[in-house]
Design a protein around this motif. Structure first.
Motif, PDB file in Angstrom:
ATOM      1  N   LYS A 173     -68.465 -54.467 -19.501  1.00  0.00           N
ATOM      2  CA  LYS A 173     -68.150 -53.315 -18.667  1.00  0.00           C
ATOM      3  C   LYS A 173     -69.184 -52.226 -18.893  1.00  0.00           C
ATOM      4  N   ALA A 174     -69.711 -51.693 -17.806  1.00  0.00           N
ATOM      5  CA  ALA A 174     -70.687 -50.607 -17.900  1.00  0.00           C
ATOM      6  C   ALA A 174     -70.258 -49.477 -16.973  1.00  0.00           C
ATOM      7  N   THR A 175     -70.497 -48.255 -17.402  1.00  0.00           N
ATOM      8  CA  THR A 175     -70.139 -47.076 -16.620  1.00  0.00           C
ATOM      9  C   THR A 175     -71.375 -46.211 -16.426  1.00  0.00           C
ATOM     10  N   VAL A 176     -71.589 -45.779 -15.193  1.00  0.00           N
ATOM     11  CA  VAL A 176     -72.736 -44.923 -14.867  1.00  0.00           C
ATOM     12  C   VAL A 176     -72.245 -43.742 -14.041  1.00  0.00           C
ATOM     13  N   GLU A 208     -69.006 -53.480  -3.150  1.00  0.00           N
ATOM     14  CA  GLU A 208     -67.563 -53.631  -3.378  1.00  0.00           C
ATOM     15  C   GLU A 208     -67.240 -54.086  -4.808  1.00  0.00           C
ATOM     16  N   ASP A 209     -68.244 -54.534  -5.546  1.00  0.00           N
ATOM     17  CA  ASP A 209     -68.017 -55.018  -6.907  1.00  0.00           C
ATOM     18  C   ASP A 209     -67.934 -53.891  -7.934  1.00  0.00           C
ATOM     19  N   ILE A 210     -68.289 -52.684  -7.534  1.00  0.00           N
ATOM     20  CA  ILE A 210     -68.204 -51.557  -8.466  1.00  0.00           C
ATOM     21  C   ILE A 210     -67.041 -50.654  -8.063  1.00  0.00           C
ATOM     22  N   LYS A 211     -66.484 -49.982  -9.045  1.00  0.00           N
ATOM     23  CA  LYS A 211     -65.307 -49.142  -8.816  1.00  0.00           C
ATOM     24  C   LYS A 211     -65.663 -47.683  -9.040  1.00  0.00           C
ATOM     25  N   GLU A 212     -65.394 -46.855  -8.053  1.00  0.00           N
ATOM     26  CA  GLU A 212     -65.670 -45.427  -8.195  1.00  0.00           C
ATOM     27  C   GLU A 212     -64.477 -44.732  -8.836  1.00  0.00           C
ATOM     28  N   THR A 213     -64.756 -43.828  -9.776  1.00  0.00           N
ATOM     29  CA  THR A 213     -63.720 -43.106 -10.524  1.00  0.00           C
ATOM     30  C   THR A 213     -62.669 -44.084 -11.043  1.00  0.00           C
ATOM     31  N   PRO A 214     -63.024 -44.890 -12.042  1.00  0.00           N
ATOM     32  CA  PRO A 214     -62.124 -45.941 -12.533  1.00  0.00           C
ATOM     33  C   PRO A 214     -60.821 -45.430 -13.138  1.00  0.00           C
ATOM     34  N   PHE A 215     -60.812 -44.181 -13.586  1.00  0.00           N
ATOM     35  CA  PHE A 215     -59.588 -43.616 -14.160  1.00  0.00           C
ATOM     36  C   PHE A 215     -59.180 -42.362 -13.378  1.00  0.00           C
ATOM     37  N   GLU A 216     -58.220 -41.620 -13.895  1.00  0.00           N
ATOM     38  CA  GLU A 216     -57.672 -40.485 -13.156  1.00  0.00           C
ATOM     39  C   GLU A 216     -58.707 -39.384 -12.895  1.00  0.00           C
ATOM     40  N   PHE A 217     -59.628 -39.208 -13.818  1.00  0.00           N
ATOM     41  CA  PHE A 217     -60.664 -38.188 -13.669  1.00  0.00           C
ATOM     42  C   PHE A 217     -62.030 -38.846 -13.615  1.00  0.00           C
ATOM     43  N   GLY A 218     -62.990 -38.128 -13.072  1.00  0.00           N
ATOM     44  CA  GLY A 218     -64.327 -38.681 -12.930  1.00  0.00           C
ATOM     45  C   GLY A 218     -65.396 -37.671 -13.261  1.00  0.00           C
ATOM     46  N   LYS A 256     -78.665 -49.930  -2.402  1.00  0.00           N
ATOM     47  CA  LYS A 256     -79.786 -50.846  -2.201  1.00  0.00           C
ATOM     48  C   LYS A 256     -80.243 -51.450  -3.535  1.00  0.00           C
ATOM     49  N   ALA A 257     -80.237 -50.632  -4.589  1.00  0.00           N
ATOM     50  CA  ALA A 257     -80.636 -51.124  -5.911  1.00  0.00           C
ATOM     51  C   ALA A 257     -79.653 -52.192  -6.406  1.00  0.00           C
ATOM     52  N   LEU A 258     -78.373 -51.990  -6.147  1.00  0.00           N
ATOM     53  CA  LEU A 258     -77.366 -52.973  -6.514  1.00  0.00           C
ATOM     54  C   LEU A 258     -77.597 -54.288  -5.775  1.00  0.00           C
ATOM     55  N   GLU A 259     -77.809 -54.200  -4.483  1.00  0.00           N
ATOM     56  CA  GLU A 259     -78.009 -55.387  -3.653  1.00  0.00           C
ATOM     57  C   GLU A 259     -79.237 -56.172  -4.079  1.00  0.00           C
ATOM     58  N   ASP A 278     -72.763 -28.306 -12.267  1.00  0.00           N
ATOM     59  CA  ASP A 278     -72.495 -27.440 -11.110  1.00  0.00           C
ATOM     60  C   ASP A 278     -72.851 -28.118  -9.793  1.00  0.00           C
ATOM     61  N   LYS A 279     -73.105 -29.432  -9.832  1.00  0.00           N
ATOM     62  CA  LYS A 279     -73.374 -30.198  -8.615  1.00  0.00           C
ATOM     63  C   LYS A 279     -72.386 -31.348  -8.521  1.00  0.00           C
ATOM     64  N   GLU A 280     -72.204 -31.842  -7.314  1.00  0.00           N
ATOM     65  CA  GLU A 280     -71.272 -32.947  -7.133  1.00  0.00           C
ATOM     66  C   GLU A 280     -71.860 -34.242  -7.694  1.00  0.00           C
ATOM     67  N   GLY A 281     -70.982 -35.194  -7.925  1.00  0.00           N
ATOM     68  CA  GLY A 281     -71.424 -36.467  -8.465  1.00  0.00           C
ATOM     69  C   GLY A 281     -70.299 -37.481  -8.421  1.00  0.00           C
ATOM     70  N   ALA A 282     -70.590 -38.682  -8.895  1.00  0.00           N
ATOM     71  CA  ALA A 282     -69.594 -39.748  -8.906  1.00  0.00           C
ATOM     72  C   ALA A 282     -69.780 -40.597 -10.158  1.00  0.00           C
ATOM     73  N   VAL A 283     -68.688 -41.195 -10.624  1.00  0.00           N
ATOM     74  CA  VAL A 283     -68.707 -42.105 -11.760  1.00  0.00           C
ATOM     75  C   VAL A 283     -68.351 -43.498 -11.259  1.00  0.00           C
ATOM     76  N   TYR A 284     -69.142 -44.510 -11.669  1.00  0.00           N
ATOM     77  CA  TYR A 284     -68.916 -45.888 -11.228  1.00  0.00           C
ATOM     78  C   TYR A 284     -68.784 -46.807 -12.439  1.00  0.00           C
ATOM     79  N   GLU A 285     -67.919 -47.803 -12.279  1.00  0.00           N
ATOM     80  CA  GLU A 285     -67.710 -48.788 -13.337  1.00  0.00           C
ATOM     81  C   GLU A 285     -67.945 -50.190 -12.780  1.00  0.00           C
ATOM     82  N   TYR A 286     -68.687 -50.994 -13.549  1.00  0.00           N
ATOM     83  CA  TYR A 286     -68.953 -52.374 -13.147  1.00  0.00           C
ATOM     84  C   TYR A 286     -68.471 -53.299 -14.247  1.00  0.00           C
TER      85      TYR A 286
END
Length: 205
Positions: free
Chosen positions: A41-44, A79-89, A69-72, A96-104
């Protein structure tokens, strides 16, 4: 007064002998477990907050497009990665900028290696772990082997002191016992390896 003084002096060697006999030797008990089929399991995280000069002005959606594109290119579907795997991300990271957490998650070494090799604008790796499935019987074997290791270490130390090893007087164990034990992935250690350890104290004779 003189009698009391003489008695006290006579007892001193006996007290010293007793203390010397009860010397305590504390050693680290170790055993190695290797899971033949761990889950990886890896989280980025992805955000303009991590972007270089090449991505200045790019918003989160543009960075997601690059990441997809890098994933492909590594044979990993979006679809193989999960965004915000838990309640918080990403909001917990304090930028101070938006972002996202992904888990594979995968059971394939090659797939995980490919994911960890991805370089994409605004991407930051948070962790990479292996989940080991250790059952109760395997834990019992680990404890048994670790105690044998501890006894061997303590025996060698006692021999160097000119003593014999005695009984166990204390055990300190903080190991997590349960399935899905999380261990970090290292470049210089075998995949799925877990070094199981705890402290054991012996008295000497």
């Amino acid at each position: 007064m003189k009698k009391l003084l003489i008695i006290f002096i006579a007892l001193q060697p006996l007290l010293g002998t007793g203390q010397e006999k009860n010397t305590i030797i504390t050693v680290s008990a170790k055993a190695i477990y290797v899971d033949p089929a761990p889950t990886f399991k890896a989280t980025v995280s992805l955000s303009p907050a991590f972007s270089s000069y090449a991505s200045d002005g790019m918003d989160l959606e543009a960075l997601k497009s690059h990441f997809k594109k890098a994933l492909e290119s590594k044979g990993i579907a979006w679809e193989d990665i999960k965004e915000t795997p838990f309640e918080f991300g990403f909001e917990t990271m304090g930028y101070d900028k938006e972002g996202a957490v992904y888990e594979y998650t995968t059971t394939s070494i090659e797939k995980m290696r490919g994911f960890l090799e991805i370089k994409s604008l605004g991407l930051q790796r948070l962790n990479a772990i292996a989940l080991l499935g250790i059952n109760q019987r395997e834990y019992q074997t680990l404890y048994t082997n670790a105690l044998k290791d501890a006894h061997s270490r303590a025996t060698a130390i006692a021999a160097a002191m000119g003593k014999n090893i005695g009984k166990i007087v204390k055990v300190e164990d903080n190991n997590y016992i349960g399935k899905n034990l999380e261990v970090s992935i290292y470049y210089d250690r075998p995949v799925g390896e877990h070094i199981f350890s705890f402290n054991v104290a012996y008295e000497t004779q």
